[in-house]
Design an enzyme around this catalytic site. Structure first.
Site, PDB file in Angstrom:
ATOM      1  N   GLU A 165       2.852   0.245   3.282  1.00  0.00           N
ATOM      2  CA  GLU A 165       2.367  -0.757   4.234  1.00  0.00           C
ATOM      3  C   GLU A 165       2.381  -2.113   3.520  1.00  0.00           C
ATOM      4  OE1 GLU A 165      -0.740   1.779   7.004  1.00  0.00           O
ATOM      5  OE2 GLU A 165      -1.481   0.941   5.154  1.00  0.00           O
ATOM      6  N   ASN A 205      -4.210   4.705   7.515  1.00  0.00           N
ATOM      7  CA  ASN A 205      -5.557   5.244   7.297  1.00  0.00           C
ATOM      8  C   ASN A 205      -6.382   5.230   8.574  1.00  0.00           C
ATOM      9  OD1 ASN A 205      -5.563   6.271   4.742  1.00  0.00           O
ATOM     10  ND2 ASN A 205      -6.013   4.316   3.778  1.00  0.00           N
ATOM     11  N   HIS A 218       0.821  -1.216   0.000  1.00  0.00           N
ATOM     12  CA  HIS A 218       0.000   0.000   0.000  1.00  0.00           C
ATOM     13  C   HIS A 218       0.853   1.264   0.000  1.00  0.00           C
ATOM     14  CE1 HIS A 218      -3.147   2.648   2.250  1.00  0.00           C
ATOM     15  NE2 HIS A 218      -3.231   2.810   0.960  1.00  0.00           N
TER      16      HIS A 218
HETATM   17  N1  NAD Z   1      -6.005   7.720  -4.526  1.00  0.00           N
HETATM   18  C1  NAD Z   1      -5.303   7.544  -3.408  1.00  0.00           C
HETATM   19  O1  NAD Z   1      -4.919   8.503  -2.702  1.00  0.00           O
HETATM   20  C2  NAD Z   1      -4.892   6.167  -2.999  1.00  0.00           C
HETATM   21  C3  NAD Z   1      -3.875   6.036  -2.046  1.00  0.00           C
HETATM   22  C4  NAD Z   1      -3.456   4.757  -1.687  1.00  0.00           C
HETATM   23  C5  NAD Z   1      -4.079   3.652  -2.234  1.00  0.00           C
HETATM   24  N2  NAD Z   1      -5.083   3.808  -3.137  1.00  0.00           N
HETATM   25  C6  NAD Z   1      -5.687   2.598  -3.706  1.00  0.00           C
HETATM   26  O2  NAD Z   1      -5.200   2.398  -5.019  1.00  0.00           O
HETATM   27  C7  NAD Z   1      -6.202   1.764  -5.818  1.00  0.00           C
HETATM   28  C8  NAD Z   1      -6.445   2.616  -7.046  1.00  0.00           C
HETATM   29  O3  NAD Z   1      -6.852   3.914  -6.638  1.00  0.00           O
HETATM   30  P1  NAD Z   1      -6.752   5.170  -7.612  1.00  0.00           P
HETATM   31  O4  NAD Z   1      -7.047   6.347  -6.772  1.00  0.00           O
HETATM   32  O5  NAD Z   1      -5.490   5.105  -8.408  1.00  0.00           O
HETATM   33  O6  NAD Z   1      -8.008   4.856  -8.566  1.00  0.00           O
HETATM   34  P2  NAD Z   1      -8.339   5.529  -9.977  1.00  0.00           P
HETATM   35  O7  NAD Z   1      -9.802   5.413 -10.113  1.00  0.00           O
HETATM   36  O8  NAD Z   1      -7.715   6.862 -10.100  1.00  0.00           O
HETATM   37  O9  NAD Z   1      -7.588   4.559 -11.030  1.00  0.00           O
HETATM   38  C9  NAD Z   1      -7.979   3.227 -11.223  1.00  0.00           C
HETATM   39  C10 NAD Z   1      -7.553   2.810 -12.623  1.00  0.00           C
HETATM   40  O10 NAD Z   1      -7.794   1.416 -12.778  1.00  0.00           O
HETATM   41  C11 NAD Z   1      -8.272   1.208 -14.088  1.00  0.00           C
HETATM   42  N3  NAD Z   1      -8.951  -0.088 -14.150  1.00  0.00           N
HETATM   43  C12 NAD Z   1     -10.203  -0.405 -13.792  1.00  0.00           C
HETATM   44  N4  NAD Z   1     -10.422  -1.719 -13.986  1.00  0.00           N
HETATM   45  C13 NAD Z   1      -9.274  -2.239 -14.496  1.00  0.00           C
HETATM   46  C14 NAD Z   1      -8.882  -3.530 -14.918  1.00  0.00           C
HETATM   47  N5  NAD Z   1      -9.719  -4.572 -14.843  1.00  0.00           N
HETATM   48  N6  NAD Z   1      -7.637  -3.697 -15.407  1.00  0.00           N
HETATM   49  C15 NAD Z   1      -6.788  -2.649 -15.493  1.00  0.00           C
HETATM   50  N7  NAD Z   1      -7.105  -1.401 -15.096  1.00  0.00           N
HETATM   51  C16 NAD Z   1      -8.335  -1.189 -14.611  1.00  0.00           C
HETATM   52  C17 NAD Z   1      -9.166   2.401 -14.370  1.00  0.00           C
HETATM   53  O11 NAD Z   1      -9.390   2.587 -15.756  1.00  0.00           O
HETATM   54  C18 NAD Z   1      -8.362   3.530 -13.730  1.00  0.00           C
HETATM   55  O12 NAD Z   1      -7.466   4.117 -14.647  1.00  0.00           O
HETATM   56  C19 NAD Z   1      -7.429   1.599  -4.918  1.00  0.00           C
HETATM   57  O13 NAD Z   1      -7.400   0.316  -4.371  1.00  0.00           O
HETATM   58  C20 NAD Z   1      -7.208   2.639  -3.829  1.00  0.00           C
HETATM   59  O14 NAD Z   1      -7.835   2.293  -2.611  1.00  0.00           O
HETATM   60  C21 NAD Z   1      -5.489   5.043  -3.558  1.00  0.00           C
END
Ligand code: NAD
Length: 311
Positions: free
Chosen positions: A181, A219, A169
């Site tokens: 993490e 978190n 993470h």
């Molecule tokens: N945004 C944050 O601050 C943050 C911080 C730490 C962890 N996370 C975690 O990271 C993960 C992604 O978050 P994010 O904010 O980048 O989301 P996001 O919505 O910005 O990006 C997700 C991406 O995944 C793509 N996607 C969807 N289905 C897919 C598939 N089957 N194969 C390939 N790509 C696919 C989407 O098109 C999109 O570009 C989540 O689990 C979130 O909890 C986010």
């Protein structure tokens, strides 16, 4: 468990041999959104080739563009401090970006050692991706999730290698935040945890070994304090932007919780808050305004509007 990478082997348990951990020669990132593009950049900047996959070319391009921006920013700062020359910066830019291969298929996954999924925070989407990764990566590869709150054990159930599944993470923005993490699911092996910790170190991050509990470590702390601000703002009918301004001006943290939620994605912040609320009860607050914004499709910076209007 917090504090560096604490070995899992409690007294009485046999420590894994250091040699059991594997070196990562090539990595993959699935999902090129807010997190994925920067995660790929971090890996490439550490000298490791990485494949970056999304479902559509335009999303892959957004991730590659983010990686380019971050790389140019980092190298530009080194040039302005006269630590490297313009020529070195141009060469390093080419090398770093040349290590990232964008794709909408699973091409190039056949020889990866470590794959990280960063797809939306929904268990059905994560499990589908884990099942696909299980098919397209070699048997020895570790499959990791960047989830902010979901169960690693449940994701691992979609694979035939639950011992090789862990949480990995990153924090937003991944190119700057040092912490990762490393989360241990019920079936995760010691070797997997050790390889993940070594990989975190190889990409210049600090690993923290976490148990599989809602919110993990960071978190649980972050949302607990943000929750209080969200709660008071709504109960007292305050203006979120004014609240952010006062918090920022106090100098205690670099930005207020509403702006931070906008930057990291309101859908992600809302999902994490809801998960913590359902796990720990009323000490975690779910912002009604945030919920309304998400329901209207206003997810913060990534859609151009959230608590703020983003240019
Ligand atoms: N945004 C944050 O601050 C943050 C911080 C730490 C962890 N996370 C975690 O990271 C993960 C992604 O978050 P994010 O904010 O980048 O989301 P996001 O919505 O910005 O990006 C997700 C991406 O995944 C793509 N996607 C969807 N289905 C897919 C598939 N089957 N194969 C390939 N790509 C696919 C989407 O098109 C999109 O570009 C989540 O689990 C979130 O909890 C986010």
């Amino acid at each position: 468990m917090v504090g560096g990478f604490a070995p899992r082997w409690a007294p009485g348990r046999r420590a894994p041999l250091a040699s059991a951990a594997m070196f990562v020669f090539k990595a993959a990132v699935v999902g090129a959104g807010t997190m994925g593009g920067e995660i790929a950049q971090v890996i490439a900047a550490a000298g490791i080739p990485v494949v970056l996959k999304d479902i559509q070319q335009e999303f892959v391009d957004t991730g590659l563009e983010k990686a380019r921006e971050v790389t140019e920013g980092q190298l530009g700062r080194l040039v302005s401090k006269e630590k490297i020359s313009q020529e070195d910066a141009a060469r390093q830019r080419k090398e770093v970006l040349g290590r990232i291969t964008g794709t909408t298929e699973y091409d190039g996954f056949g020889d990866v050692d470590f794959a990280i999924e960063a797809v939306p925070e929904r268990m059905d989407v994560k499990q589908a991706v884990f099942s696909e990764l299980d098919e397209v990566t070699p048997g020895h590869a570790i499959l990791a999730s960047n989830t902010s709150s979901l169960s690693i054990t449940e994701m691992a159930e979609a694979t035939l290698r639950p011992d090789k599944v862990c949480g990995f993470h990153f924090f937003w923005p991944a190119s700057m935040m040092r912490l990762i993490e490393v989360i241990e699911g019920e079936e995760t092996s010691d070797e997997t945890m050790q390889t993940a910790a070594n990989f975190a170190q190889a990409i210049r991050k600090t690993a923290v070994h976490c148990g599989e509990v809602p919110g993990f470590v960071v978190n649980r702390i972050l949302i607990s304090s943000a929750s209080e601000v969200w709660r008071v703002t709504e109960e007292e009918e305050l203006d979120p932007l004014e609240v952010d301004k006062v918090i920022k001006e106090s100098g205690t943290i670099p930005m207020g919780p509403f702006f931070l939620a906008d930057l990291s994605g309101l859908d992600i912040a809302l999902h994490t808050a809801e998960h913590l609320h359902s796990s720990y009860g009323d000490r975690f607050y779910v912002s009604k305004r945030m919920k309304e914004l998400v329901e209207a499709g206003n997810l913060g910076q990534k859609t151009g509007k959230g608590f703020y209007e983003h240019g």
